[in-house]
Motif scaffolding. Structure first.
Motif, short mmCIF file in Angstrom:
data_model
loop_
_atom_site.label_atom_id
_atom_site.label_comp_id
_atom_site.label_asym_id
_atom_site.label_seq_id
_atom_site.Cartn_x
_atom_site.Cartn_y
_atom_site.Cartn_z
N GLY A 1 -44.90 -1.75 26.03
CA GLY A 1 -45.55 -3.04 25.84
C GLY A 1 -44.58 -4.19 25.95
O GLY A 1 -43.37 -4.03 25.75
N VAL A 2 -45.12 -5.36 26.28
CA VAL A 2 -44.35 -6.60 26.34
C VAL A 2 -45.19 -7.69 25.69
O VAL A 2 -46.36 -7.86 26.02
CB VAL A 2 -44.00 -6.99 27.80
CG1 VAL A 2 -43.29 -8.34 27.84
CG2 VAL A 2 -43.15 -5.93 28.46
N GLU A 3 -44.58 -8.40 24.77
CA GLU A 3 -45.21 -9.56 24.15
C GLU A 3 -44.32 -10.75 24.42
O GLU A 3 -43.11 -10.68 24.25
CB GLU A 3 -45.37 -9.35 22.64
CG GLU A 3 -46.30 -8.22 22.29
CD GLU A 3 -46.34 -7.95 20.79
OE1 GLU A 3 -45.65 -8.66 20.03
OE2 GLU A 3 -47.06 -7.01 20.40
N ILE A 4 -44.93 -11.86 24.83
CA ILE A 4 -44.15 -13.04 25.18
C ILE A 4 -44.66 -14.23 24.37
O ILE A 4 -45.85 -14.31 24.06
CB ILE A 4 -44.22 -13.30 26.71
CG1 ILE A 4 -43.17 -14.26 27.15
CG2 ILE A 4 -45.59 -13.74 27.12
CD1 ILE A 4 -42.89 -14.25 28.64
N ASP B 1 -40.57 -9.81 23.76
CA ASP B 1 -40.31 -8.59 23.01
C ASP B 1 -40.76 -7.42 23.88
O ASP B 1 -41.94 -7.31 24.22
CB ASP B 1 -41.09 -8.58 21.69
CG ASP B 1 -40.54 -9.59 20.71
OD1 ASP B 1 -39.31 -9.62 20.52
OD2 ASP B 1 -41.33 -10.36 20.13
N VAL B 2 -39.80 -6.58 24.26
CA VAL B 2 -40.07 -5.45 25.13
C VAL B 2 -39.96 -4.18 24.30
O VAL B 2 -38.94 -3.93 23.66
CB VAL B 2 -39.06 -5.40 26.31
CG1 VAL B 2 -39.34 -4.21 27.21
CG2 VAL B 2 -39.10 -6.70 27.09
N TYR B 3 -41.04 -3.38 24.29
CA TYR B 3 -41.07 -2.14 23.52
C TYR B 3 -40.92 -0.96 24.46
O TYR B 3 -41.64 -0.86 25.47
CB TYR B 3 -42.39 -2.05 22.74
CG TYR B 3 -42.51 -3.16 21.71
CD1 TYR B 3 -41.95 -3.02 20.45
CD2 TYR B 3 -43.14 -4.35 22.03
CE1 TYR B 3 -42.02 -4.04 19.52
CE2 TYR B 3 -43.22 -5.39 21.11
CZ TYR B 3 -42.66 -5.22 19.86
OH TYR B 3 -42.74 -6.24 18.94
N ALA C 1 -28.56 1.51 22.69
CA ALA C 1 -27.21 1.10 23.07
C ALA C 1 -27.12 0.86 24.57
O ALA C 1 -26.52 -0.13 25.02
CB ALA C 1 -26.20 2.16 22.64
N ALA C 2 -27.73 1.73 25.36
CA ALA C 2 -27.72 1.57 26.82
C ALA C 2 -28.50 0.33 27.23
O ALA C 2 -28.07 -0.41 28.14
CB ALA C 2 -28.30 2.81 27.48
N LEU C 3 -29.61 0.07 26.58
CA LEU C 3 -30.41 -1.11 26.91
C LEU C 3 -29.68 -2.40 26.55
O LEU C 3 -29.77 -3.39 27.27
CB LEU C 3 -31.76 -1.05 26.21
CG LEU C 3 -32.75 -0.05 26.77
CD1 LEU C 3 -34.00 0.01 25.90
CD2 LEU C 3 -33.12 -0.39 28.20
N ASP C 4 -28.97 -2.39 25.43
CA ASP C 4 -28.20 -3.58 25.04
C ASP C 4 -27.15 -3.92 26.10
O ASP C 4 -26.91 -5.09 26.38
CB ASP C 4 -27.53 -3.37 23.68
CG ASP C 4 -28.52 -3.46 22.53
OD1 ASP C 4 -29.62 -4.02 22.73
OD2 ASP C 4 -28.19 -2.96 21.44
N GLN D 1 -35.62 -14.65 27.40
CA GLN D 1 -34.65 -13.79 26.73
C GLN D 1 -35.37 -12.49 26.38
O GLN D 1 -36.48 -12.51 25.85
CB GLN D 1 -34.14 -14.45 25.44
CG GLN D 1 -33.30 -15.66 25.65
CD GLN D 1 -31.94 -15.29 26.21
OE1 GLN D 1 -31.38 -14.25 25.90
NE2 GLN D 1 -31.41 -16.16 27.06
N LEU D 2 -34.73 -11.37 26.66
CA LEU D 2 -35.34 -10.08 26.37
C LEU D 2 -34.87 -9.57 25.02
O LEU D 2 -33.67 -9.49 24.77
CB LEU D 2 -34.98 -9.07 27.47
CG LEU D 2 -35.41 -9.43 28.88
CD1 LEU D 2 -34.93 -8.37 29.86
CD2 LEU D 2 -36.91 -9.59 28.97
N HIS D 3 -35.81 -9.22 24.18
CA HIS D 3 -35.53 -8.61 22.89
C HIS D 3 -36.09 -7.20 22.95
O HIS D 3 -37.31 -7.01 22.96
CB HIS D 3 -36.16 -9.41 21.75
CG HIS D 3 -35.75 -10.85 21.75
ND1 HIS D 3 -34.54 -11.27 21.26
CD2 HIS D 3 -36.39 -11.96 22.20
CE1 HIS D 3 -34.45 -12.59 21.40
NE2 HIS D 3 -35.56 -13.02 21.97
N LEU D 4 -35.22 -6.23 23.04
CA LEU D 4 -35.63 -4.84 23.25
C LEU D 4 -35.80 -4.13 21.92
O LEU D 4 -34.96 -4.23 21.04
CB LEU D 4 -34.59 -4.13 24.12
CG LEU D 4 -34.39 -4.81 25.49
CD1 LEU D 4 -33.09 -4.37 26.11
CD2 LEU D 4 -35.56 -4.50 26.39
N HIS D 5 -36.92 -3.42 21.79
CA HIS D 5 -37.26 -2.72 20.56
C HIS D 5 -37.70 -1.30 20.88
O HIS D 5 -38.33 -1.06 21.91
CB HIS D 5 -38.42 -3.41 19.82
CG HIS D 5 -38.21 -4.87 19.59
ND1 HIS D 5 -37.40 -5.35 18.58
CD2 HIS D 5 -38.70 -5.95 20.23
CE1 HIS D 5 -37.41 -6.67 18.61
NE2 HIS D 5 -38.19 -7.05 19.61
#
Length: 122
Positions: free
Chosen positions: A37-40, A48-50, A65-68, A89-93
């Motif tokens: 999912g993605v919420e913007i 916010d990318v899930y 860690a790899a996504l960061d 800005q991407l916030h990965l969760h």
């Protein structure tokens, strides 16, 4: 900003990120990752990318860690593939939804419910 534009942009981001995870990222820690999912936000500045590794919750720390370390590459690729004034800005969760579903299914499978009596119609 209209809610429809937010949803359309979030869906575009989800599609492009899914393609990037599938075809472009060579990090073995990111093999089998799915964007769930993605919420913007209203200003289209933060997304916010899930993500989840289907059926493998033990990989969470490695994947995150790899996504960061790949977030700069992901934003750069988004900028080249989506026409936007500014890439959010991407916030990965990590998405815990699949783990919760498996837990609920396990609980339901282990329930010991006796069959209903046929005499209840009287």
């Amino acid at each position: 900003m209209s809610k429809i534009r937010q949803q359309r942009t979030a869906e575009q981001l989800k599609t492009v990120l899914s393609e990037l995870f599938l075809r472009e990222l060579s990090d073995p820690r990111l093999h089998g990752i799915t964007v769930t999912g993605v919420e913007i936000d209203r200003e289209l500045e933060h997304a916010d990318v899930y993500v989840s590794a289907l059926g493998d919750e033990s990989r969470e720390s490695d994947v995150m860690a790899a996504l960061d370390s790949a977030v700069g590459f992901l934003r750069r690729e988004l900028a080249s593939r989506i026409r936007m004034r500014k890439v959010p800005q991407l916030h990965l969760h990590w998405d815990p939804t699949l783990a919760h579903v498996q837990e609920v299914e396990s609980i339901l499978d282990n329930l010991n419910i006796p069959p209903a009596d046929g005499d209840s119609s009287e």
